[in-house]
Design a protein around this motif. Structure first.
Motif: not given
Length: 264
Positions: A26, A59, A136
């Motif tokens: 990420v 998240n 994302r």
């Protein structure tokens, strides 16, 4: 069969390694979090648990993607996982999109495999639609056993940004799931890709996961010959050969599409 379970110390080492991997992926992408499909099965459940631990509930965004072949139990379990973890999630219907695809090419109607793979690819499209909108990554939920024999849909559940549990055999997935606190009824449930009605992974593969894991570890990933593997595991040589055939025949799923070699 052979025992592929990790020791407690190794299990915790793998646990920490995977959560660090998710966090690193990420961060490297500069993404705002992850999206993953929640099927109610153990692979997506474990991946969701690890993602929450790695980057926090805020998240992680889950997608529950029911189709007409999806069981109510699995979809309920998928929502339960999201609610237990406290992550945001959406329920997006797959079948209207599949129907639109089949309306464009009705010749494929009745072809169970083609339509089942279309469902998996529609799920991938929805995963990326949400992930792109929210900036994302899409987390994969595939494991080592299924990847080795090509038991996934190319550009479907194989279309992801990374595979956090991709180095774990199926039995190890269940072991790690129990280690991180996944409820036993989810950790032990029968695996199904739900590409068509009443499908189970082991019925379609024609082999139990315990047997598959052992053949992969000793023959495909390990040094033993077909004959030695069959003797050690007390299975027919034909079974070992069949697994090798699945491995070799699905190599194209595990590599980038080929191009001709450059000309001098």
């Amino acid at each position: 069969m052979i025992d592929l379970r990790f020791s407690e110390s190794e299990l915790e080492r793998r646990h920490e390694h995977i959560t660090s991997f998710i966090d690193d992926q990420v961060a490297a992408a500069g993404a705002d979090g992850v999206v993953l499909g929640l099927s109610g099965g153990i692979d997506s459940t474990l991946t969701a648990y690890l993602a929450v631990e790695a980057i926090g509930t805020e998240n992680v965004h889950g997608l529950v993607l029911p189709a007409t072949v999806s069981s109510e139990e699995n979809m309920s379990d998928a929502e339960r996982v999201a609610q237990d973890l406290g992550i945001s999630y959406d329920v997006l219907e797959v079948e209207p999109i599949v129907d639109a695809v089949l309306a464009a090419y009705p010749e494929a109607e009745g072809d169970r495999e083609a339509v089942g793979n279309a469902r998996a690819r529609v799920r991938a499209v929805l995963n990326y639609l949400v992930a792109n909108h929210e900036e994302r990554l899409v987390l994969g939920t595939g494991n080592r056993s299924e990847a080795a024999v090509g038991y996934f849909t190319k550009y479907g559940d194989g279309a992801v940004d990374c595979h956090p549990i991709g180095n774990l055999y199926k039995g190890q997935v269940r072991q790690l799931a129990r280690h991180v606190g996944v409820p036993e009824e989810l950790a032990a449930k029968t695996a199904t890709a739900e590409l068509w009605a009443d499908q189970t992974d082991e019925d379609e593969l024609g082999i139990s996961y315990d047997t598959l894991d052992s053949i992969l570890a000793t023959h495909i990933d390990g040094p033993l010959s077909v004959a030695a593997t069959a003797r050690l595991l007390e299975v027919d040589e034909d079974t070992v050969e069949r697994v090798r055939g699945m491995y070799e025949g699905s190599a194209h799923k595990r590599t980038a599409p080929p191009a001709p070699e450059p000309l001098d």
